[in-house]
Design a protein around this motif. Structure first.
Motif, PDB file in Angstrom:
ATOM      1  N   LYS A 214       0.732  -4.201  -0.827  1.00  0.00           N
ATOM      2  CA  LYS A 214       1.439  -3.742  -2.189  1.00  0.00           C
ATOM      3  C   LYS A 214      -0.212  -3.604  -3.802  1.00  0.00           C
ATOM      4  O   LYS A 214       0.558  -2.077  -3.755  1.00  0.00           O
ATOM      5  CB  LYS A 214       2.174  -5.509  -3.138  1.00  0.00           C
ATOM      6  CG  LYS A 214       3.148  -5.989  -1.988  1.00  0.00           C
ATOM      7  CD  LYS A 214       4.525  -6.415  -2.835  1.00  0.00           C
ATOM      8  CE  LYS A 214       3.403  -7.472  -2.443  1.00  0.00           C
ATOM      9  NZ  LYS A 214       4.216  -8.898  -2.415  1.00  0.00           N
ATOM     10  N   THR A 215      -1.067  -4.301  -2.960  1.00  0.00           N
ATOM     11  CA  THR A 215      -2.173  -3.468  -4.305  1.00  0.00           C
ATOM     12  C   THR A 215      -3.214  -2.325  -3.642  1.00  0.00           C
ATOM     13  O   THR A 215      -2.448  -1.236  -4.711  1.00  0.00           O
ATOM     14  CB  THR A 215      -2.787  -4.567  -3.820  1.00  0.00           C
ATOM     15  OG1 THR A 215      -3.036  -6.275  -3.890  1.00  0.00           O
ATOM     16  CG2 THR A 215      -4.937  -4.840  -5.020  1.00  0.00           C
ATOM     17  N   VAL A 216      -3.054  -2.089  -2.964  1.00  0.00           N
ATOM     18  CA  VAL A 216      -2.946  -0.332  -2.230  1.00  0.00           C
ATOM     19  C   VAL A 216      -3.000   0.946  -2.738  1.00  0.00           C
ATOM     20  O   VAL A 216      -2.778   1.230  -3.275  1.00  0.00           O
ATOM     21  CB  VAL A 216      -3.577  -0.593  -0.770  1.00  0.00           C
ATOM     22  CG1 VAL A 216      -3.468   0.610  -0.160  1.00  0.00           C
ATOM     23  CG2 VAL A 216      -5.268  -1.505  -0.297  1.00  0.00           C
ATOM     24  N   PHE A 217      -1.302   0.173  -2.363  1.00  0.00           N
ATOM     25  CA  PHE A 217       0.080   1.309  -2.369  1.00  0.00           C
ATOM     26  C   PHE A 217       0.773   0.809  -4.024  1.00  0.00           C
ATOM     27  O   PHE A 217       0.784   2.155  -4.565  1.00  0.00           O
ATOM     28  CB  PHE A 217       1.283   0.773  -2.387  1.00  0.00           C
ATOM     29  CG  PHE A 217       0.938   1.612  -0.622  1.00  0.00           C
ATOM     30  CD1 PHE A 217       1.614   2.608  -0.176  1.00  0.00           C
ATOM     31  CD2 PHE A 217       0.463   0.420   0.159  1.00  0.00           C
ATOM     32  CE1 PHE A 217       2.216   2.705   0.853  1.00  0.00           C
ATOM     33  CE2 PHE A 217       0.688   1.106   2.182  1.00  0.00           C
ATOM     34  CZ  PHE A 217       1.308   2.146   2.020  1.00  0.00           C
ATOM     35  N   ALA A 218       0.013  -0.208  -5.079  1.00  0.00           N
ATOM     36  CA  ALA A 218      -0.438   0.222  -6.624  1.00  0.00           C
ATOM     37  C   ALA A 218      -1.042   1.486  -6.793  1.00  0.00           C
ATOM     38  O   ALA A 218      -0.932   1.784  -8.109  1.00  0.00           O
ATOM     39  CB  ALA A 218      -0.016  -1.538  -6.800  1.00  0.00           C
ATOM     40  N   ASP A 219      -2.267   2.024  -6.234  1.00  0.00           N
ATOM     41  CA  ASP A 219      -2.624   2.885  -6.853  1.00  0.00           C
ATOM     42  C   ASP A 219      -2.726   3.950  -6.378  1.00  0.00           C
ATOM     43  O   ASP A 219      -2.928   4.557  -5.053  1.00  0.00           O
ATOM     44  CB  ASP A 219      -4.399   2.354  -6.235  1.00  0.00           C
ATOM     45  CG  ASP A 219      -5.213   3.173  -6.824  1.00  0.00           C
ATOM     46  OD1 ASP A 219      -5.479   4.988  -7.375  1.00  0.00           O
ATOM     47  OD2 ASP A 219      -6.899   2.952  -6.163  1.00  0.00           O
ATOM     48  N   VAL A 220      -1.762   4.333  -7.503  1.00  0.00           N
ATOM     49  CA  VAL A 220      -0.871   5.983  -6.966  1.00  0.00           C
ATOM     50  C   VAL A 220      -2.388   7.276  -6.350  1.00  0.00           C
ATOM     51  O   VAL A 220      -2.003   7.899  -5.380  1.00  0.00           O
ATOM     52  CB  VAL A 220      -0.275   6.475  -7.760  1.00  0.00           C
ATOM     53  CG1 VAL A 220       0.503   7.858  -7.548  1.00  0.00           C
ATOM     54  CG2 VAL A 220       1.186   5.108  -8.187  1.00  0.00           C
ATOM     55  N   ALA A 221      -3.221   6.783  -7.642  1.00  0.00           N
ATOM     56  CA  ALA A 221      -4.082   8.276  -6.841  1.00  0.00           C
ATOM     57  C   ALA A 221      -4.519   7.943  -5.428  1.00  0.00           C
ATOM     58  O   ALA A 221      -4.991   9.094  -5.031  1.00  0.00           O
ATOM     59  CB  ALA A 221      -5.173   7.973  -8.253  1.00  0.00           C
ATOM     60  N   PHE A 222      -5.386   6.662  -5.554  1.00  0.00           N
ATOM     61  CA  PHE A 222      -5.069   6.123  -3.352  1.00  0.00           C
ATOM     62  C   PHE A 222      -4.338   6.875  -2.787  1.00  0.00           C
ATOM     63  O   PHE A 222      -5.009   7.246  -1.882  1.00  0.00           O
ATOM     64  CB  PHE A 222      -5.944   4.780  -3.612  1.00  0.00           C
ATOM     65  CG  PHE A 222      -6.930   4.490  -2.305  1.00  0.00           C
ATOM     66  CD1 PHE A 222      -7.487   4.600  -2.715  1.00  0.00           C
ATOM     67  CD2 PHE A 222      -5.469   4.088  -1.630  1.00  0.00           C
ATOM     68  CE1 PHE A 222      -8.689   4.276  -1.066  1.00  0.00           C
ATOM     69  CE2 PHE A 222      -6.715   3.747  -0.334  1.00  0.00           C
ATOM     70  CZ  PHE A 222      -7.510   3.254  -0.296  1.00  0.00           C
ATOM     71  N   VAL A 223      -3.237   6.395  -2.885  1.00  0.00           N
ATOM     72  CA  VAL A 223      -2.412   6.757  -1.811  1.00  0.00           C
ATOM     73  C   VAL A 223      -1.641   8.134  -1.380  1.00  0.00           C
ATOM     74  O   VAL A 223      -1.752   8.919  -0.822  1.00  0.00           O
ATOM     75  CB  VAL A 223      -0.890   5.986  -2.624  1.00  0.00           C
ATOM     76  CG1 VAL A 223       0.373   6.554  -1.864  1.00  0.00           C
ATOM     77  CG2 VAL A 223      -0.953   5.231  -2.366  1.00  0.00           C
ATOM     78  N   LYS A 224      -2.412   8.898  -3.008  1.00  0.00           N
ATOM     79  CA  LYS A 224      -2.016  10.487  -2.920  1.00  0.00           C
ATOM     80  C   LYS A 224      -2.795  10.975  -2.270  1.00  0.00           C
ATOM     81  O   LYS A 224      -2.723  11.818  -1.070  1.00  0.00           O
ATOM     82  CB  LYS A 224      -1.832  11.393  -4.272  1.00  0.00           C
ATOM     83  CG  LYS A 224       0.053  10.957  -4.694  1.00  0.00           C
ATOM     84  CD  LYS A 224       0.045  12.110  -6.352  1.00  0.00           C
ATOM     85  CE  LYS A 224       0.957  11.530  -6.967  1.00  0.00           C
ATOM     86  NZ  LYS A 224       1.781  11.575  -7.808  1.00  0.00           N
TER      87      LYS A 224
END
Length: 414
Positions: free
Chosen positions: A133-143
């Motif tokens: 959840k923490t990783v996916f909360a970083d929208v820029a990282f996900v994109k």
């Protein structure tokens, strides 16, 4: 008055990857024993995962994509089966070491393809969800890294499960020529409440189903439905239905939002309070709407093994412990001789993956050769130990895989 009818809808391996049907003969009030036939999955396990992972446009095919499910047992192996060996797709799976069966672990750790990366987390399902959840909360990282989750955190999973409820209804309804359409009761065994959220949406779409949510001894959803008590227990209780050993059913937020009339501000405040205090009492109006939409039962390990034994004795069908949680609710209704509409129970998995539960039920299992072969395969699993920074490990792995892909794509030296 309805005579009790019961069907078991078999959704193989993970609750959205395959569909099939165990047809049950109608039961009369004097003979309330469901007949049973073996499942015949209509879609290959992992078909939906495969569709999500591979349905890219030509422009996207030259881009790296990383899938990151956490698993309480079945999602990981189904996802791996779908994308192992696929080009431009890497899959990272977090499994709760010691909290799923040995066979479930081997189904993941023995896949040694280059694009499969399995981590064994020293924690339970709720704990391993936190770094994801923490990783996916970083929208820029996900994109940047084209990340996609295959948990029910991902809305597309719930979207497909909505169709399962329609499928179940059309197979179980006594007639589609009546007005209004007759109701069907759907019993949903769950941990994170994804399939329950799908059922609530199907209700909102007009499908005349009665939802019964069935949980094991980790009963936060049951307490929420019965008394509005959305609060954590002291600890997760290990049960025979291990994939449902979950204390934080994150899809309840979606259900609360749906039943609140899409009141985002109220639900945000509610969930922020839950994050802070781990305990929330639902507002009376919201609890009233929840209890109108859903009824609930909590099922003990003893009831699970009794249900597995009874189903085998009456039908010569071997339930997995998670399916037994749902069927236990059916047997309770039958034993009370209460009239009810036609009923179906959603069945998530094969008993072959749960030999410990089969033995606890004093039954025997004819283990498939494919399962026996897992014991002799090489396994690969990276540990995530207590004290490690799991979020940092996950981010570093994703970044490393992206760099490897870029070097391969651009033919650069390592």
């Amino acid at each position: 008055m309805w005579n009790t009818r019961f069907r078991l809808i078999f959704i193989s391996s993970s609750t959205y990857s395959a569909l099939g049907l165990l047809p049950m003969r109608p039961c009369s009030s004097s003979d309330p024993k469901p007949g049973c036939c073996p499942p015949s999955p209509a879609l290959k396990t992992g078909a939906w995962h495969s569709h999500c992972a591979r349905s890219a446009s030509p422009a996207e095919l030259c881009r790296f994509r990383s899938l990151g499910p956490g698993t309480s047992g079945d999602t990981g192996s189904a996802a791996i089966e779908s994308v192992q060996g696929a080009k431009n797709v890497d899959i990272i799976v977090l499994l709760p070491k010691g909290h799923c069966t040995k066979i479930q672990e081997l189904q993941m750790t023995t896949v040694l393809r280059e694009n499969v990366h399995v981590f064994g987390v020293e924690g339970n399902s709720d704990e391993l969800d936190e770094p994801i959840k923490t990783v996916f909360a970083d929208v820029a990282f996900v994109k940047k890294h084209n990340l996609m989750s295959l948990n029910s955190i991902n809305w597309s999973r719930v979207l497909v499960q909505i169709a399962h409820h329609f499928f179940a209804y059309f197979r179980c309804a006594p007639s589609l020529d009546m007005h209004p359409l007759p109701p069907v009761e759907v019993v949903v065994p769950t941990g994170a409440a994804g399939n329950l959220a799908a059922g609530c949406i199907a209700q909102k779409m007009g499908l005349p189903i009665h939802l019964v949510v069935a949980v094991n001894s980790n009963d936060i959803i049951h307490r929420t439905v019965q008394w509005g008590d959305f609060s954590l227990s002291k600890a997760v209780k290990p049960t025979l239905a291990s994939a449902m050993d979950i204390q934080v059913p994150y899809n309840m937020e979606r259900i609360f939002w749906l039943l609140s009339g899409s009141d985002s501000q109220v639900i945000r405040a509610l969930m922020e309070q839950f994050e802070r205090t781990k305990s929330v009492s639902l507002p009376k109006e919201l609890h009233s709407k929840l209890s109108e939409a859903v009824t609930s039962q909590s099922v003990s390990d003893e009831a699970i093994t009794q249900t597995m034994g009874r189903c085998w004795q009456e039908n010569q069908y071997l339930l997995c412990p998670h399916s037994a949680v749902a069927v236990s609710c059916h047997y309770q209704q039958v034993d009370r001789q209460q009239p009810s509409p036609p009923r179906c129970c959603l069945a998530p998995a094969s008993a072959a993956k749960f030999p410990e539960a089969v033995r606890a039920a004093r039954l025997t299992l004819d283990t498939p050769a494919e399962i026996l072969a897992l014991e002799h395969k090489e396994a690969r699993c990276t540990p995530m130990r207590k004290g490690d920074d799991w979020t940092r490990m996950l981010r570093d792995t994703i970044e490393d895989l992206s760099q490897q892909w870029q070097r391969r794509f651009l033919n650069l030296p390592a």
